[in-house]
Write a protein that holds these residues in place. Structure first.
Motif, short mmCIF file in Angstrom:
data_model
loop_
_atom_site.label_atom_id
_atom_site.label_comp_id
_atom_site.label_asym_id
_atom_site.label_seq_id
_atom_site.Cartn_x
_atom_site.Cartn_y
_atom_site.Cartn_z
N ALA A 195 47.24 38.14 31.98
CA ALA A 195 46.67 39.42 32.38
C ALA A 195 45.16 39.32 32.53
O ALA A 195 44.57 39.90 33.46
CB ALA A 195 47.05 40.50 31.37
N SER A 196 44.51 38.59 31.62
CA SER A 196 43.07 38.39 31.71
C SER A 196 42.73 37.72 33.04
O SER A 196 41.85 38.18 33.78
CB SER A 196 42.57 37.50 30.57
N LEU A 197 43.43 36.64 33.35
CA LEU A 197 43.15 35.88 34.57
C LEU A 197 43.43 36.72 35.82
O LEU A 197 42.62 36.73 36.76
CB LEU A 197 44.00 34.61 34.61
N CYS A 198 44.56 37.43 35.83
CA CYS A 198 44.90 38.23 37.02
C CYS A 198 43.86 39.33 37.22
O CYS A 198 43.41 39.56 38.35
CB CYS A 198 46.29 38.83 36.88
N SER A 199 43.46 40.03 36.16
CA SER A 199 42.49 41.11 36.31
C SER A 199 41.17 40.55 36.88
O SER A 199 40.57 41.15 37.78
CB SER A 199 42.21 41.78 34.96
N VAL A 200 40.74 39.40 36.35
CA VAL A 200 39.48 38.82 36.80
C VAL A 200 39.59 38.31 38.24
O VAL A 200 38.68 38.52 39.05
CB VAL A 200 39.04 37.69 35.84
N LEU A 201 40.69 37.68 38.57
CA LEU A 201 40.85 37.15 39.94
C LEU A 201 40.94 38.29 40.96
O LEU A 201 40.32 38.23 42.03
CB LEU A 201 42.08 36.25 40.02
N TYR A 202 41.68 39.34 40.63
CA TYR A 202 41.76 40.49 41.55
C TYR A 202 40.39 41.16 41.70
O TYR A 202 40.08 41.70 42.76
CB TYR A 202 42.80 41.51 41.06
#
Lengths: 391, 391
Positions: free
Chosen positions: B104-111
């Motif tokens: 979730a951390s990675l997806c939020s940052v990438l989006y």
């Protein structure tokens, strides 16, 4: 940096803005003097059985390990068998995907459904505003279809706007923000239209049943189980409201076994979950849920609050829908001016949400998931507010 | 239906396939006879203090309510002050966003980062395969940059492929699958390149530090804190591995206060979370974390397993990296044939993951988050396996 995401982060929802205003007011005049009807944070505590289950489960640290991505098998089995106990559907556990609550359920299903930027998803107004965020994030656009004057679904309004790009329809019953439960015959009218359009367009139209308030109904109100009425359907469920676990992010997606290519659609939901960064639903609460699957919080406060507010507001000459379920009262603003009504109400320390947040003009939402004391203390404030209008 | 999501759901990761094969084998010959090194599910239990905290917290059902979307303020404050105790960075809590774990951390940052389909994100090979899923889901493409022969970052390889479309670089240290911790001077070489390229391209290049194994290091190995070395950086953290809470989905994003437009980037992360259906991180574990923020699981088993396996495999003539941290051993396959090595190993009930899953050929990953008994029992099986190669 992504400008759409920045805008979404900057533009806090109107509901949150009002809640923050409430925080300021509480600090100034004391929490007991603020009648904050803005948020949907459940009021009664989670049931005692939930505390007992959690006390027991945390003794075993193995409950904190990864489960399979769609959920622990024992949990999926229990959810499926509970659905089958209640509804004639033959739900296999292989089509149950445990999620991080209703928002995660909806996003996984929408990402699985939407395949082109021309795709459209129907929502009936008024509607929960994050639907638009989720639909657009999945790459489609929203078509708003007005409900009728009693806030029931309106097939003629649907017929006016439906076209071959419609790939899904979201139905939320009991409804946020109106408190309405759609009766079986009302749903049937809509499903008849959708079935005819599926034939005409030669592609499925998925009905997404968003049901976080399913058990939260008053009297003997029946909430029809949509998969028994419409084949290409999927239920998005959450334990947030019915078990007062809103912060714990636990729910599920149940793909109807009658859906065309149900197994593939389920796999697409799994794929969507993977691409959204959902690894598995929080494990402790997966196991906590299965041990309390037939339990709910005590809804007495909601029932009493709904009745008290409905009767009082009607006695003041306000027009509103007597709620069948959920914990919202949708009230027509005097002179049809919702923002003005909310502003005036603030002077009496009453915090309401204008209906523009829900895609319609002229109403306010009262979220009565508060103590009975708060509701009772707010009645004179409502009276004073209406006296201002009548003088 | 979305065909990409269907494919993602159908194509289970190779790691999961091997794990499922392991389940079959366990049923046939007994779990104690299967040496399953496929998965990264933490082995030691969550620390006792975590159980004690949970027992106490569940007495108060208010912990199950929604928190603010970026996390409860008390939790964000505690995370920020803990970061500041450990590293010279002046991390404000206003730039901490609590998440549902590392994915979730990675997806939020990438989006939040990706803004165009031409955008590219650099990953260093070998790498955790879901990076590709997350980057592509955010709308960008991955550029793979090979590490050097010791699995350190290689600035020349980066210089060969970097171009103006690169908007972010993911750095994972301690590394999955190699167990390598990148030394300060190695990171500095990369950051020097990136800073020069930020000038040249006239736009920021965000370094995404994926750090779920930060505390899981051996001896006195130091893991440099990237925001102290590179301004446009963001840390993605998770308590899954270091606190053995993998199923509970709890972690955070810390946007560096030195980042250009840090507050806007933080708001974009919030907006991304909203559009991905993350409402708030699981509340019970938000509160459980703050009470145990300086604790970890007991890593003795990992340290012993790593040493035992490294020494034994070296004695058998296998080439592998002595791990600095995490719980993985990356082993060169005999004759450079990874798939063949994994197949042969299966005959000895040893389950390994071929390195093709991680973007390189010729290696296998051993995930040694298992009991010391399993590791010790596996040694004769490894010996027999290598005898087959040498006869």
């Amino acid at each position: 940096m992504n400008s759409k995401m920045l805008m979404l982060g900057k533009k806090r929802s109107a509901i949150r803005e009002i809640f923050e205003f409430g925080n300021k007011l509480r600090a100034e005049i004391g929490a007991e003097n603020v009648y904050d009807f803005s948020l949907g944070n459940p009021y009664p505590p989670a049931p005692d059985c939930m505390r007992e289950t959690l006390e027991k489960l945390v003794q075993n640290p193995a409950v904190h390990a990864y489960t399979s991505a769609p959920g622990a098998q024992v949990v999926r089995d229990k959810v499926a068998s509970y659905i089958n106990e209640r509804f004639p559907i033959n739900q296999p556990s292989s089509l149950i995907y445990m999620t991080e609550g209703a928002a995660a359920s909806l996003c996984s299903v929408l990402y699985a459904t939407v395949d082109s930027k021309d795709d459209k998803v129907v929502v009936f107004t008024p509607y929960f505003p994050e639907y638009k965020v989720f639909v657009e994030s999945a790459g489609a656009s929203v078509i708003e279809v007005p409900c009728n004057e009693e806030f029931k679904l309106d097939k003629n309004n649907l017929l006016k706007v439906i076209d071959k790009n419609v790939v899904a329809v979201i139905i939320n019953s009991p409804n946020n923000p109106t408190g309405v439960v759609y009766p079986k015959e009302n749903l049937q009218e809509i499903f008849d239209v959708l079935k005819a359009k599926e034939e005409e367009y030669a592609h499925p139209i998925i009905v997404i049943a968003d049901e976080p308030y399913r058990e939260l109904v008053y009297g003997d109100k029946e909430v029809p189980y949509i998969p028994t009425m419409y084949d290409n359907s999927v239920v998005c469920y959450s334990y947030s409201k019915v078990m007062s676990l809103a912060g714990e992010r636990i729910g599920y997606v149940a793909v109807s076994p009658k859906m065309e290519n149900a197994q593939d659609f389920f796999l697409a939901v799994c794929g969507a979950g993977r691409s959204l960064g959902y690894v598995c639903a929080p494990s402790l609460f997966q196991f906590a849920i299965v041990e309390n699957i037939d339990k709910t919080s005590d809804f007495t406060t909601y029932a009493n609050n709904g009745k008290t507010l409905y009767n009082h507001l009607k006695s003041l000459g306000l027009d509103c829908v007597n709620p069948d379920g959920a914990f919202y009262l949708f009230v027509k603003a005097p002179n049809g001016k919702a923002e003005e009504f909310c502003e005036k109400a603030k002077k009496y320390n009453i915090l309401l949400v204008p209906s523009t947040s829900f895609g319609v003009d002229g109403y306010v939402r009262i979220s009565y998931c508060v103590s009975e004391k708060t509701v009772n203390s707010s009645l004179p404030a409502f009276t004073a507010l209406m006296q201002e209008y009548n003088k």
